[in-house]
Scaffold this motif. Sequence first.
Motif, PDB file in Angstrom:
ATOM      1  N   THR A 199      14.136  59.209  42.228  1.00  9.58           N
ATOM      2  CA  THR A 199      13.138  58.252  42.668  1.00  9.58           C
ATOM      3  C   THR A 199      13.026  57.205  41.565  1.00  9.58           C
ATOM      4  O   THR A 199      13.669  57.325  40.516  1.00  9.58           O
ATOM      5  N   ALA A 200      12.195  56.222  41.765  1.00  7.70           N
ATOM      6  CA  ALA A 200      11.995  55.234  40.706  1.00  7.70           C
ATOM      7  C   ALA A 200      11.479  55.889  39.425  1.00  7.70           C
ATOM      8  O   ALA A 200      11.794  55.446  38.314  1.00  7.70           O
ATOM      9  N   ASP A 201      10.685  56.973  39.563  1.00  9.34           N
ATOM     10  CA  ASP A 201      10.133  57.653  38.392  1.00  9.34           C
ATOM     11  C   ASP A 201      11.197  58.359  37.559  1.00  9.34           C
ATOM     12  O   ASP A 201      10.920  58.778  36.437  1.00  9.34           O
ATOM     13  N   SER A 202      12.399  58.505  38.106  1.00  8.88           N
ATOM     14  CA  SER A 202      13.471  59.181  37.362  1.00  8.88           C
ATOM     15  C   SER A 202      14.013  58.331  36.223  1.00  8.88           C
ATOM     16  O   SER A 202      14.645  58.854  35.305  1.00  8.88           O
ATOM     17  N   PHE A 203      13.750  57.023  36.267  1.00  8.49           N
ATOM     18  CA  PHE A 203      14.400  56.093  35.344  1.00  8.49           C
ATOM     19  C   PHE A 203      13.452  55.629  34.250  1.00  8.49           C
ATOM     20  O   PHE A 203      12.296  55.299  34.508  1.00  8.49           O
ATOM     21  N   LEU A 204      13.967  55.591  33.034  1.00  6.33           N
ATOM     22  CA  LEU A 204      13.296  54.932  31.928  1.00  6.33           C
ATOM     23  C   LEU A 204      14.023  53.626  31.657  1.00  6.33           C
ATOM     24  O   LEU A 204      15.260  53.581  31.650  1.00  6.33           O
ATOM     25  N   VAL A 205      13.240  52.570  31.435  1.00  7.03           N
ATOM     26  CA  VAL A 205      13.798  51.221  31.396  1.00  7.03           C
ATOM     27  C   VAL A 205      13.342  50.500  30.137  1.00  7.03           C
ATOM     28  O   VAL A 205      12.181  50.619  29.720  1.00  7.03           O
ATOM     29  N   GLU A 206      14.250  49.754  29.543  1.00  5.57           N
ATOM     30  CA  GLU A 206      13.928  48.845  28.450  1.00  5.57           C
ATOM     31  C   GLU A 206      14.724  47.566  28.656  1.00  5.57           C
ATOM     32  O   GLU A 206      15.943  47.614  28.878  1.00  5.57           O
ATOM     33  N   ASP A 207      14.026  46.422  28.603  1.00  9.24           N
ATOM     34  CA  ASP A 207      14.687  45.117  28.741  1.00  9.24           C
ATOM     35  C   ASP A 207      15.575  45.052  29.979  1.00  9.24           C
ATOM     36  O   ASP A 207      16.741  44.638  29.922  1.00  9.24           O
ATOM     37  N   GLU A 208      15.019  45.469  31.131  1.00  6.68           N
ATOM     38  CA  GLU A 208      15.713  45.426  32.416  1.00  6.68           C
ATOM     39  C   GLU A 208      17.022  46.211  32.416  1.00  6.68           C
ATOM     40  O   GLU A 208      17.966  45.885  33.144  1.00  6.68           O
ATOM     41  N   THR A 209      17.062  47.259  31.607  1.00  6.24           N
ATOM     42  CA  THR A 209      18.243  48.115  31.559  1.00  6.24           C
ATOM     43  C   THR A 209      17.799  49.565  31.626  1.00  6.24           C
ATOM     44  O   THR A 209      16.835  49.961  30.950  1.00  6.24           O
ATOM     45  N   VAL A 210      18.480  50.359  32.427  1.00  5.88           N
ATOM     46  CA  VAL A 210      18.195  51.794  32.489  1.00  5.88           C
ATOM     47  C   VAL A 210      18.684  52.440  31.200  1.00  5.88           C
ATOM     48  O   VAL A 210      19.875  52.370  30.862  1.00  5.88           O
ATOM     49  N   THR A 211      17.763  53.060  30.467  1.00  5.95           N
ATOM     50  CA  THR A 211      18.132  53.695  29.203  1.00  5.95           C
ATOM     51  C   THR A 211      18.178  55.214  29.301  1.00  5.95           C
ATOM     52  O   THR A 211      18.784  55.867  28.451  1.00  5.95           O
ATOM     53  N   ALA A 212      17.537  55.798  30.321  1.00  4.44           N
ATOM     54  CA  ALA A 212      17.534  57.254  30.456  1.00  4.44           C
ATOM     55  C   ALA A 212      17.236  57.614  31.904  1.00  4.44           C
ATOM     56  O   ALA A 212      16.578  56.857  32.628  1.00  4.44           O
ATOM     57  N   VAL A 213      17.717  58.783  32.307  1.00  2.14           N
ATOM     58  CA  VAL A 213      17.407  59.339  33.624  1.00  2.14           C
ATOM     59  C   VAL A 213      16.833  60.731  33.410  1.00  2.14           C
ATOM     60  O   VAL A 213      17.446  61.576  32.732  1.00  2.14           O
ATOM     61  N   LEU A 214      15.663  60.984  33.982  1.00  2.00           N
ATOM     62  CA  LEU A 214      14.946  62.249  33.836  1.00  2.00           C
ATOM     63  C   LEU A 214      15.024  63.045  35.137  1.00  2.00           C
ATOM     64  O   LEU A 214      15.312  62.505  36.195  1.00  2.00           O
ATOM     65  N   GLY A 215      14.732  64.340  35.055  1.00  2.00           N
ATOM     66  CA  GLY A 215      14.584  65.149  36.247  1.00  2.00           C
ATOM     67  C   GLY A 215      15.903  65.500  36.903  1.00  2.00           C
ATOM     68  O   GLY A 215      16.346  64.810  37.833  1.00  2.00           O
ATOM     69  N   TRP A 216      16.530  66.602  36.459  1.00  2.00           N
ATOM     70  CA  TRP A 216      17.858  66.984  36.950  1.00  2.00           C
ATOM     71  C   TRP A 216      17.830  68.321  37.694  1.00  2.00           C
ATOM     72  O   TRP A 216      18.855  68.978  37.851  1.00  2.00           O
ATOM     73  N   SER A 217      16.661  68.716  38.180  1.00  2.00           N
ATOM     74  CA  SER A 217      16.528  70.058  38.761  1.00  2.00           C
ATOM     75  C   SER A 217      17.329  70.258  40.038  1.00  2.00           C
ATOM     76  O   SER A 217      17.580  71.391  40.438  1.00  2.00           O
ATOM     77  N   ALA A 218      17.732  69.174  40.703  1.00  2.00           N
ATOM     78  CA  ALA A 218      18.488  69.297  41.945  1.00  2.00           C
ATOM     79  C   ALA A 218      19.948  68.879  41.781  1.00  2.00           C
ATOM     80  O   ALA A 218      20.622  68.570  42.759  1.00  2.00           O
ATOM     81  N   LEU A 219      20.462  68.895  40.546  1.00  2.00           N
ATOM     82  CA  LEU A 219      21.855  68.540  40.285  1.00  2.00           C
ATOM     83  C   LEU A 219      22.783  69.406  41.126  1.00  2.00           C
ATOM     84  O   LEU A 219      22.634  70.624  41.180  1.00  2.00           O
ATOM     85  N   ARG A 220      23.751  68.767  41.768  1.00  2.00           N
ATOM     86  CA  ARG A 220      24.675  69.480  42.646  1.00  2.00           C
ATOM     87  C   ARG A 220      25.807  68.547  43.059  1.00  2.00           C
ATOM     88  O   ARG A 220      25.801  67.363  42.713  1.00  2.00           O
TER      89      ARG A 220
END
Length: 351
Positions: A199-220
């Motif tokens: 979701t949008a909440d999965s992304f951490l952003v700095e200066d209009e760039t995705v710097t991290a992605v959180l929440g991997w519990s459904a990786l498959r």
Amino acid sequence: MARSPLTLAALAASAVPDLAVSGTRGHSADGAGEYDSALLSTRDGNTVIVRVPVSQVAETEQSSDLVALRALTTGIRSRLPFDVPQFLGQAPVGGTRAIVYGFLPGEHIAVEDVPPGDGLAGSIGHAIAAIHALPTSFVGEAGLPVLSAAECLSSTTALIESAASTGLLPVALRDRWRDAVADHSIWQFQPTVINGALTADSFLVEDETVTAVLGWSALRVGDPARDLHWLLAMNPEAADGALGAYASTRQVATDRQFTQRAMLYAELEVARWLLHGREVRDQHIVDDAVQMLDGLVDRVHSNTVNPLSTATGPILAIDDVEAMLDRTPGDRSSARPAGMRPVTEDDSATA
């Protein structure tokens, strides 16, 4: 009663040998009350986060997330253009576990606030494409689900039938969803590695760039459209930018079939909410889901575009679906997903 930052710091110290904590502060943005959490400053100038789940839903999600993070080895992470949380240690506490991660800086951004153009939207598209381009072998080696296109179709069908079996699913929605899964032309795709709960909440952003992605519990390994349905809630220019960047990075076409599956997954979020309410025996959630389903029927009948399949009527616009899903029973200010573990393809088969 919530655990204090000092208590959480003590748990972190027992979880990570040689962790020298120099300061603590609460972290209220974490999980909308599903976790006790704190940010800890260390004497070497770093910051870590410690989290303790306070519900069974959060415990299950955190455990699944931990399995996924361990599967994301250094080699796999090196293929990604963003950071992923680093597991540092764990300690038992009250029948669950305190987990310590390296803290990743950045800001969350609401999906409706993603600006038009290729900036942040393009970065989001590139980030998702990088996940989908990962080699699939590591997922199976970690014991995580590996689903074929046929299995994704089967589990989606099972989800629809589970919702229908409650007797609370409007016939109009049941029939359209059944028609969509019966249209096998839209289910011809190559499964990829997916996050599974973006979701949008999965992304951490700095200066209009995705710097991290959180929440991997459904990786498959599964349907890449599962990671993209929420993008369609952006304004059209931002959605086009994200999908264009995604398509160019992966050198694939986000064709009509791809978009139709993404739209179907968006609508089925309401069915998942209904099934969640039944599972936890919360009539308030069930009533809320029923109201949302009724609203979905009304909106679909007033919409004349974007059919789910050649056999179905019009689909609800994605932004309308997402707007309904932003609501929660009771306290409307809290986020629904925080109290609801994401239902994934393999879960739906047994719902």
